[in-house]
Design a protein around this motif. Structure first.
Motif, PDB file in Angstrom:
ATOM      1  N   HIS A 150       0.851  -1.191   0.000  1.00  0.00           N
ATOM      2  CA  HIS A 150       0.000   0.000   0.000  1.00  0.00           C
ATOM      3  C   HIS A 150       0.892   1.250   0.000  1.00  0.00           C
ATOM      4  O   HIS A 150       1.785   1.382   0.837  1.00  0.00           O
ATOM      5  CB  HIS A 150      -0.893  -0.014   1.246  1.00  0.00           C
ATOM      6  CG  HIS A 150      -1.944   1.044   1.261  1.00  0.00           C
ATOM      7  ND1 HIS A 150      -3.144   0.921   0.586  1.00  0.00           N
ATOM      8  CD2 HIS A 150      -1.990   2.253   1.879  1.00  0.00           C
ATOM      9  CE1 HIS A 150      -3.879   2.004   0.792  1.00  0.00           C
ATOM     10  NE2 HIS A 150      -3.199   2.829   1.565  1.00  0.00           N
ATOM     11  N   CYS A 170     -12.271   1.988  -0.034  1.00  0.00           N
ATOM     12  CA  CYS A 170     -11.376   2.128   1.114  1.00  0.00           C
ATOM     13  C   CYS A 170     -12.079   2.948   2.192  1.00  0.00           C
ATOM     14  O   CYS A 170     -12.394   4.126   1.979  1.00  0.00           O
ATOM     15  CB  CYS A 170     -10.085   2.819   0.685  1.00  0.00           C
ATOM     16  SG  CYS A 170      -8.962   3.197   2.047  1.00  0.00           S
ATOM     17  N   HIS A 220     -13.653  -5.075  -3.451  1.00  0.00           N
ATOM     18  CA  HIS A 220     -12.960  -5.228  -2.168  1.00  0.00           C
ATOM     19  C   HIS A 220     -13.386  -4.124  -1.210  1.00  0.00           C
ATOM     20  O   HIS A 220     -13.609  -2.981  -1.634  1.00  0.00           O
ATOM     21  CB  HIS A 220     -11.441  -5.132  -2.349  1.00  0.00           C
ATOM     22  CG  HIS A 220     -10.850  -6.238  -3.168  1.00  0.00           C
ATOM     23  ND1 HIS A 220     -10.788  -7.540  -2.726  1.00  0.00           N
ATOM     24  CD2 HIS A 220     -10.278  -6.227  -4.399  1.00  0.00           C
ATOM     25  CE1 HIS A 220     -10.215  -8.285  -3.655  1.00  0.00           C
ATOM     26  NE2 HIS A 220      -9.895  -7.516  -4.678  1.00  0.00           N
ATOM     27  N   GLU A 247     -11.628  -2.238   1.777  1.00  0.00           N
ATOM     28  CA  GLU A 247     -10.315  -2.042   2.393  1.00  0.00           C
ATOM     29  C   GLU A 247     -10.459  -1.146   3.616  1.00  0.00           C
ATOM     30  O   GLU A 247     -11.220  -0.179   3.597  1.00  0.00           O
ATOM     31  CB  GLU A 247      -9.380  -1.387   1.365  1.00  0.00           C
ATOM     32  CG  GLU A 247      -7.985  -1.077   1.859  1.00  0.00           C
ATOM     33  CD  GLU A 247      -7.095  -0.571   0.732  1.00  0.00           C
ATOM     34  OE1 GLU A 247      -6.282  -1.358   0.210  1.00  0.00           O
ATOM     35  OE2 GLU A 247      -7.230   0.617   0.348  1.00  0.00           O
ATOM     36  N   ASP A 261      -8.293   1.249   6.223  1.00  0.00           N
ATOM     37  CA  ASP A 261      -7.023   1.962   6.301  1.00  0.00           C
ATOM     38  C   ASP A 261      -7.017   2.852   7.535  1.00  0.00           C
ATOM     39  O   ASP A 261      -7.767   3.826   7.609  1.00  0.00           O
ATOM     40  CB  ASP A 261      -6.825   2.800   5.031  1.00  0.00           C
ATOM     41  CG  ASP A 261      -5.442   3.443   4.951  1.00  0.00           C
ATOM     42  OD1 ASP A 261      -4.673   3.331   5.922  1.00  0.00           O
ATOM     43  OD2 ASP A 261      -5.141   4.055   3.914  1.00  0.00           O
ATOM     44  N   VAL A 299      -9.538  -6.369   2.882  1.00  0.00           N
ATOM     45  CA  VAL A 299      -8.172  -5.859   2.717  1.00  0.00           C
ATOM     46  C   VAL A 299      -7.848  -4.982   3.917  1.00  0.00           C
ATOM     47  O   VAL A 299      -8.595  -4.048   4.223  1.00  0.00           O
ATOM     48  CB  VAL A 299      -8.007  -5.042   1.416  1.00  0.00           C
ATOM     49  CG1 VAL A 299      -6.556  -4.573   1.268  1.00  0.00           C
ATOM     50  CG2 VAL A 299      -8.422  -5.857   0.192  1.00  0.00           C
TER      51      VAL A 299
END
Length: 225
Positions: free
Chosen positions: A37, A139, A172, A174, A176, A194
């Motif tokens: 990443h 994300c 997906h 994700e 973070d 993820v």
């Protein structure tokens, strides 16, 4: 990249040794990283400056897995081509970074990359209902973007709602920010697949002593197993 919902761990090189990116990437991949990443920050959209397309191009030969490039920049569109040419597999732009996100996602796919869409902690998921057929990854930021090492914000309900909205689409989810063995299970249970982890992966290790990277990755995997 073939799609699957198995849990992937994506170490953020924001926590790596900046003077040694190539070897850091090789070390963390050898220790079990699934993706790499790359956090791109511009000092404008977020209060920090990291690196640009030239750095991505320089590290690309060292990345054997997936180069997942997170653009925390505004505007985004003028830089898509440069990051695509630098070798990004996934390019993620923020919903909040510009008024024409639909165009941005089109441009990312048009440049040959998988398209990611990032949401700050305060942004609702209903805003992206009409964009889901244009994205390959969403994300969910669980810190306010700009710096590594921040405290985790539990957005389980947001992730669960997003997972419902995605349905059987190959997208997906994700996470973070603040991912550790303690927080990762909450997000995976809600539907994430993820996990971006910076300090939680790189702490205690180095290129000369990479074993802790593997231990840290294994600890996150064990926590979500």
């Amino acid at each position: 990249m073939t799609f699957d919902r198995s849990v992937k761990i994506a170490p953020s090189i924001l926590s790596a040794d900046f003077a040694n990116f190539g070897q850091e990437i090789q070390a963390v991949e050898a220790q079990g990283a699934d993706w790499i990443h790359v956090d791109v920050m511009d000092g404008h959209f977020v209060p920090n400056i990291t690196f640009g397309p030239a750095t991505c191009k320089a590290i690309r030969p060292h990345v054997k897995t997936v180069m997942d490039v997170h653009l925390m920049i505004a505007p985004v569109d003028p830089y898509i081509e440069a990051f695509a040419e630098a070798g990004a597999d996934i390019l993620t732009a923020h919903l909040e970074a510009g008024p024409h996100i639909h165009r941005t996602l089109q441009a990312i796919r048009g440049a040959g990359c998988k398209a990611g869409l990032a949401l700050n902690p305060g942004t609702g998921v209903e805003d992206i209902a009409y964009l889901l057929d244009m994205v390959d990854l969403v994300c969910v930021m669980t810190v306010n973007p700009g710096f590594g090492g921040q405290a985790f914000i539990d957005l389980s309900a947001k992730v669960r709602r997003l997972r419902q909205m995605i349905g059987d689409r190959p997208i997906h989810i994700e996470i973070d920010g603040g991912v550790t063995p303690a927080t990762a299970p909450l997000m995976v249970a809600a539907g994430a697949d993820v996990l971006v982890a910076g300090s939680a992966v790189f702490k205690g290790g180095s290129v000369a002593n990479p074993a802790p990277y593997g231990e840290n990755i294994a600890a996150i995997r064990a926590a979500v197993a």
